[in-house]
Design a protein around this motif. Structure first.
Motif, mmCIF file in Angstrom:
data_model
loop_
_atom_site.group_PDB
_atom_site.id
_atom_site.type_symbol
_atom_site.label_atom_id
_atom_site.label_comp_id
_atom_site.label_asym_id
_atom_site.label_seq_id
_atom_site.Cartn_x
_atom_site.Cartn_y
_atom_site.Cartn_z
ATOM 1 N N ARG A 166 -35.689 -67.829 -4.579
ATOM 2 C CA ARG A 166 -36.384 -67.196 -3.456
ATOM 3 C C ARG A 166 -37.778 -66.719 -3.859
ATOM 4 N N LEU A 167 -37.914 -66.340 -5.131
ATOM 5 C CA LEU A 167 -39.220 -65.892 -5.620
ATOM 6 C C LEU A 167 -40.064 -67.034 -6.174
ATOM 7 N N GLY A 168 -39.511 -68.246 -6.160
ATOM 8 C CA GLY A 168 -40.252 -69.412 -6.641
ATOM 9 C C GLY A 168 -40.351 -69.477 -8.150
ATOM 10 N N ARG A 169 -39.380 -68.937 -8.850
ATOM 11 C CA ARG A 169 -39.397 -68.948 -10.309
ATOM 12 C C ARG A 169 -38.918 -70.302 -10.823
ATOM 13 N N ARG A 170 -39.665 -70.846 -11.726
ATOM 14 C CA ARG A 170 -39.373 -72.167 -12.273
ATOM 15 C C ARG A 170 -38.024 -72.220 -12.988
ATOM 16 N N TRP A 171 -37.681 -71.195 -13.742
ATOM 17 C CA TRP A 171 -36.464 -71.158 -14.544
ATOM 18 C C TRP A 171 -35.202 -71.170 -13.701
ATOM 19 N N SER A 172 -35.286 -70.807 -12.434
ATOM 20 C CA SER A 172 -34.088 -70.605 -11.611
ATOM 21 C C SER A 172 -33.394 -71.901 -11.196
ATOM 22 N N ARG A 173 -34.101 -73.013 -11.272
ATOM 23 C CA ARG A 173 -33.492 -74.279 -10.853
ATOM 24 C C ARG A 173 -32.319 -74.668 -11.751
ATOM 25 N N GLY A 174 -32.452 -74.481 -13.048
ATOM 26 C CA GLY A 174 -31.371 -74.833 -13.978
ATOM 27 C C GLY A 174 -30.078 -74.080 -13.705
ATOM 28 N N PRO A 175 -30.107 -72.737 -13.669
ATOM 29 C CA PRO A 175 -28.876 -72.003 -13.368
ATOM 30 C C PRO A 175 -28.294 -72.338 -11.989
ATOM 31 N N ALA A 176 -29.163 -72.591 -11.016
ATOM 32 C CA ALA A 176 -28.657 -72.950 -9.684
ATOM 33 C C ALA A 176 -27.946 -74.297 -9.719
ATOM 34 N N LEU A 177 -28.509 -75.265 -10.438
ATOM 35 C CA LEU A 177 -27.855 -76.569 -10.550
ATOM 36 C C LEU A 177 -26.556 -76.472 -11.348
ATOM 37 N N ILE A 178 -26.544 -75.672 -12.388
ATOM 38 C CA ILE A 178 -25.313 -75.485 -13.168
ATOM 39 C C ILE A 178 -24.224 -74.885 -12.285
ATOM 40 N N THR A 179 -24.587 -73.943 -11.435
ATOM 41 C CA THR A 179 -23.621 -73.346 -10.519
ATOM 42 C C THR A 179 -22.998 -74.404 -9.620
ATOM 43 N N GLN A 180 -23.833 -75.321 -9.131
ATOM 44 C CA GLN A 180 -23.321 -76.363 -8.231
ATOM 45 C C GLN A 180 -22.403 -77.327 -8.977
ATOM 46 N N LEU A 181 -22.772 -77.655 -10.202
ATOM 47 C CA LEU A 181 -21.918 -78.548 -10.996
ATOM 48 C C LEU A 181 -20.571 -77.893 -11.313
ATOM 49 N N MET A 182 -20.568 -76.585 -11.530
ATOM 50 C CA MET A 182 -19.311 -75.879 -11.781
ATOM 51 C C MET A 182 -18.475 -75.761 -10.507
ATOM 52 N N ALA A 183 -19.127 -75.761 -9.358
ATOM 53 C CA ALA A 183 -18.404 -75.598 -8.092
ATOM 54 C C ALA A 183 -17.610 -76.846 -7.710
ATOM 55 N N LEU A 184 -18.063 -78.026 -8.123
ATOM 56 C CA LEU A 184 -17.380 -79.253 -7.720
ATOM 57 C C LEU A 184 -15.947 -79.356 -8.258
ATOM 58 N N PRO A 185 -15.675 -79.100 -9.539
ATOM 59 C CA PRO A 185 -14.279 -79.118 -9.985
ATOM 60 C C PRO A 185 -13.423 -78.028 -9.322
ATOM 61 N N VAL A 186 -14.042 -76.892 -9.027
ATOM 62 C CA VAL A 186 -13.313 -75.833 -8.332
ATOM 63 C C VAL A 186 -12.923 -76.316 -6.935
ATOM 64 N N ALA A 187 -13.845 -76.985 -6.251
ATOM 65 C CA ALA A 187 -13.545 -77.524 -4.925
ATOM 66 C C ALA A 187 -12.416 -78.554 -5.002
ATOM 67 N N TRP A 188 -12.439 -79.390 -6.031
ATOM 68 C CA TRP A 188 -11.388 -80.393 -6.193
ATOM 69 C C TRP A 188 -10.026 -79.723 -6.413
ATOM 70 N N THR A 189 -10.002 -78.676 -7.224
ATOM 71 C CA THR A 189 -8.759 -77.950 -7.466
ATOM 72 C C THR A 189 -8.250 -77.297 -6.191
ATOM 73 N N LEU A 190 -9.143 -76.686 -5.423
ATOM 74 C CA LEU A 190 -8.749 -76.077 -4.152
ATOM 75 C C LEU A 190 -8.200 -77.135 -3.191
ATOM 76 N N TYR A 191 -8.837 -78.298 -3.170
ATOM 77 C CA TYR A 191 -8.394 -79.382 -2.295
ATOM 78 C C TYR A 191 -6.976 -79.828 -2.656
ATOM 79 N N ASN A 192 -6.700 -79.939 -3.936
ATOM 80 C CA ASN A 192 -5.374 -80.365 -4.383
ATOM 81 C C ASN A 192 -4.306 -79.297 -4.164
ATOM 82 N N THR A 193 -4.720 -78.048 -3.948
ATOM 83 C CA THR A 193 -3.779 -76.983 -3.653
ATOM 84 C C THR A 193 -3.144 -77.199 -2.286
#
Length: 150
Positions: free
Chosen positions: A83-110
């Motif tokens: 939101r503040l336009g910080r360059r460093w923030s893209r990496g952690p945001a992308l890592i969060t999304q990559l971590m969310a995909l296996p969680v979504a798959w696990t929830l789906y299989n539940t």
């Protein structure tokens, strides 16, 4: 002793003025913050159940709640940086999304009601990922060929 800045000294500026941020970056920040808030809410719920409720294992509920609260910090800090336009923030945001995909798959299989949560999480993760790798968002953050380091 601390140094005092003169009254007429300019305040440190953000990397990119908020008004200059593209809508894609603002949308990515909002979705990432929503993911972080959902994690924090679930963490608080688990912590509350562990302390005041009657779970099968209070220690496991409390530990899980504290863990989720700690994990919620990553998307929340990343969303603020986006939101503040910080360059460093893209990496952690992308890592969060990559971590969310296996969680979504696990929830789906539940199965059951978790399928809706899985679909919502997967759609949000893919959407934020696409928004963040978009050239417009990358340029707004100063990432890409020919950009100077900030």
């Amino acid at each position: 002793m601390s140094k005092k800045q003169p009254a007429n000294a300019p305040a440190p500026a953000a990397d990119v003025p908020t008004a200059a941020l593209p809508g894609r970056l603002t949308a990515a920040a909002a979705l990432t913050a929503l993911e972080g808030l959902a994690l924090a809410g679930l963490g608080l719920y688990m912590l509350f159940v562990g302390i005041a409720g009657d779970p099968d294992s209070p220690q496991q509920a409390e530990t899980g709640g504290i863990t989720l609260l700690a994990l919620a910090a990553l998307p929340l800090v990343a969303a603020r940086g986006l939101r503040l336009g910080r360059r460093w923030s893209r990496g952690p945001a992308l890592i969060t999304q990559l971590m969310a995909l296996p969680v979504a798959w696990t929830l789906y299989n539940t199965g059951g009601a978790m399928i809706a949560a899985a679909v919502a999480l997967a759609v949000a993760a893919v959407a934020v990922g696409a928004l963040l790798v978009n050239p417009t968002a990358a340029e707004a953050l100063g990432i890409g060929p020919g950009e100077q380091a900030r």
